[in-house]
Motif scaffolding. Structure first.
Motif, short mmCIF file in Angstrom:
data_model
loop_
_atom_site.label_atom_id
_atom_site.label_comp_id
_atom_site.label_asym_id
_atom_site.label_seq_id
_atom_site.Cartn_x
_atom_site.Cartn_y
_atom_site.Cartn_z
N ARG A 170 0.82 -1.21 0.00
CA ARG A 170 0.00 0.00 0.00
C ARG A 170 0.86 1.27 0.00
N THR A 171 1.95 1.26 0.75
CA THR A 171 2.77 2.47 0.88
C THR A 171 3.89 2.57 -0.14
N GLU A 172 4.40 1.41 -0.62
CA GLU A 172 5.56 1.44 -1.53
C GLU A 172 5.29 0.77 -2.87
N GLY A 173 4.12 0.14 -3.02
CA GLY A 173 3.84 -0.58 -4.26
C GLY A 173 4.48 -1.96 -4.25
N LEU A 174 4.26 -2.73 -5.32
CA LEU A 174 4.83 -4.07 -5.40
C LEU A 174 6.35 -4.03 -5.39
N ALA A 175 6.93 -2.94 -5.96
CA ALA A 175 8.39 -2.81 -5.98
C ALA A 175 8.95 -2.74 -4.57
N GLY A 176 8.12 -2.30 -3.60
CA GLY A 176 8.59 -2.22 -2.22
C GLY A 176 8.95 -3.56 -1.64
N LEU A 177 8.34 -4.65 -2.15
CA LEU A 177 8.66 -5.99 -1.67
C LEU A 177 10.05 -6.42 -2.09
N TYR A 178 10.64 -5.70 -3.06
CA TYR A 178 11.98 -6.04 -3.55
C TYR A 178 13.01 -4.99 -3.14
N ARG A 179 12.71 -4.27 -2.08
CA ARG A 179 13.71 -3.35 -1.53
C ARG A 179 14.94 -4.16 -1.11
N GLY A 180 16.11 -3.71 -1.51
CA GLY A 180 17.35 -4.41 -1.18
C GLY A 180 17.66 -5.57 -2.10
N ALA A 181 16.86 -5.77 -3.18
CA ALA A 181 17.08 -6.91 -4.08
C ALA A 181 18.41 -6.81 -4.82
N SER A 182 18.84 -5.59 -5.15
CA SER A 182 20.12 -5.44 -5.86
C SER A 182 21.28 -5.86 -4.96
N ALA A 183 21.22 -5.51 -3.68
CA ALA A 183 22.26 -5.94 -2.74
C ALA A 183 22.20 -7.44 -2.53
N MET A 184 20.99 -7.99 -2.51
CA MET A 184 20.83 -9.43 -2.35
C MET A 184 21.40 -10.17 -3.56
N LEU A 185 21.22 -9.59 -4.74
CA LEU A 185 21.79 -10.20 -5.95
C LEU A 185 23.31 -10.21 -5.89
N LEU A 186 23.89 -9.10 -5.42
CA LEU A 186 25.35 -9.03 -5.28
C LEU A 186 25.86 -9.95 -4.17
N ARG A 187 24.99 -10.30 -3.24
CA ARG A 187 25.36 -11.25 -2.19
C ARG A 187 25.21 -12.70 -2.65
N ASP A 188 24.08 -13.01 -3.30
CA ASP A 188 23.73 -14.42 -3.53
C ASP A 188 24.42 -15.04 -4.74
N VAL A 189 24.63 -14.27 -5.81
CA VAL A 189 25.27 -14.87 -6.99
C VAL A 189 26.68 -15.34 -6.66
N PRO A 190 27.56 -14.45 -6.14
CA PRO A 190 28.89 -14.98 -5.73
C PRO A 190 28.79 -15.88 -4.51
N GLY A 191 27.81 -15.62 -3.63
CA GLY A 191 27.69 -16.42 -2.42
C GLY A 191 27.37 -17.88 -2.71
N TYR A 192 26.46 -18.12 -3.65
CA TYR A 192 26.13 -19.51 -3.99
C TYR A 192 27.26 -20.17 -4.77
N CYS A 193 27.97 -19.40 -5.57
CA CYS A 193 29.15 -19.96 -6.26
C CYS A 193 30.18 -20.43 -5.24
N LEU A 194 30.34 -19.63 -4.18
CA LEU A 194 31.33 -19.96 -3.15
C LEU A 194 30.78 -20.91 -2.10
N TYR A 195 29.55 -21.34 -2.26
CA TYR A 195 29.00 -22.37 -1.39
C TYR A 195 28.95 -23.72 -2.11
N PHE A 196 28.24 -23.78 -3.24
CA PHE A 196 28.04 -25.04 -3.94
C PHE A 196 29.35 -25.65 -4.44
N ILE A 197 30.21 -24.81 -5.03
CA ILE A 197 31.44 -25.34 -5.63
C ILE A 197 32.38 -25.90 -4.57
N PRO A 198 32.72 -25.14 -3.50
CA PRO A 198 33.56 -25.74 -2.45
C PRO A 198 32.91 -26.96 -1.80
N TYR A 199 31.58 -26.92 -1.61
CA TYR A 199 30.91 -28.04 -0.98
C TYR A 199 31.09 -29.33 -1.79
#
Length: 284
Positions: A170-199
């Motif tokens: 209501r206050t931020e629109g549907l885009a408000g549910l993805y606040r911080g998504a760009s930072a999460m993308l920068l965290r998860d793409v290299p993060g999963y590479c550095l999790y699955f591959i070493p594992y």
């Protein structure tokens, strides 16, 4: 679709549910340290939360991730395993059961899993962070107001996950549910590479050649080491993600990822990333 396996999704669902039940209290501490004020250290944060909110304070916002992260984890692990299997199948039409893994396949599969994780996980993380953070002390620095604590007599901003979602839309629109998504993308793409591959490489390395698959001990050891590697590199961007997602409960402090990084560094220096790594390791 002969190389598609539903078991990967089932295993991810079970692992996701278990991780929430075991790790949510420490995740609450991590979120408070990353986006809150006045906690100082991990032990001090634990004592403060317990004193102000009792043991139930550590489980704030748990209902929503318990029902959603199991699905989210299921999709992420299922997408990784099936993508890796798909790439291996198309690289060599008849891959052998014991054929060695190719780094490029694992890298691409990890990146796909990271992108999918943001699409599904950003709203889940946002709701979880907002519910965890709404009773912590916050400072309206730009307005010159004193710190307030919603738990001490003030009405919380959200009355539950559904109310939180409705309020944000209501206050931020549907885009408000993805606040911080760009930072999460920068965290998860290299993060999963550095999790699955070493594992995968560590579990293969630990497992004797005579065994057809890794033992339970090998899985736990490889998973723990891979989690430490992944969180050790992902924590700085996880701090930024948490602060962007917590931002907006009462006031808006940050204009985006770069502004959050700049403000965090100016106020706290590199220690804003380093002392939070301990809580992240505990949760991983």
């Amino acid at each position: 679709m002969g190389n598609f396996q539903l078991e990967d999704f089932v295993a991810g669902w079970i692992g996701g549910a278990a991780s929430v039940i075991v790790g949510h209290p420490l995740d609450t501490v991590k979120a408070r340290l990353q986006a809150g004020t006045g906690y100082g250290s991990t032990l001090r944060c634990i004592r403060t939360v317990y004193r102000r909110e009792s043991v139930f304070g550590f489980f704030k916002g748990m209902a929503f991730p318990l029902t959603s992260i199991a699905v989210y984890n299921s999709v992420v692990f299922g997408v990784f395993s099936n993508t890796q299997r798909f790439l291996s199948h198309h690289r060599c039409q008849e891959p052998e059961a014991g054929s060695p893994r190719v780094l490029s396949d694992l890298l691409l599969a990890s990146m796909v899993a990271g992108v999918v994780s943001v699409g599904l996980g950003a709203p889940v993380d946002l709701i979880k962070i907002r519910l965890q953070m709404q009773t912590q002390p916050f400072r309206e620095a730009n307005l010159g107001l004193k710190p307030r604590v919603a738990a001490l007599g003030e009405q919380p901003a959200y009355q539950g996950p559904v109310h939180c979602i409705i309020t944000i839309v209501r206050t931020e629109g549907l885009a408000g549910l993805y606040r911080g998504a760009s930072a999460m993308l920068l965290r998860d793409v290299p993060g999963y590479c550095l999790y699955f591959i070493p594992y995968l490489f560590l579990s293969d390395w630990i497992t004797p050649e005579a065994h057809t698959g890794p033992s339970t001990c090998a899985v736990w050891l490889a998973g723990g080491m891979a989690g430490a590697i992944s969180w050790g590199t992902a924590t700085p961007m996880d701090v930024v993600k948490s602060r962007l997602q917590a931002d907006g409960v009462y006031i808006n402090k940050y204009k985006g990822v770069l502004d959050c990084i700049s403000q965090s560094y100016q106020k706290e220096g590199l220690k804003s990333q380093h002392h939070l790594t301990r809580a992240s390791f505990c949760y991983s």
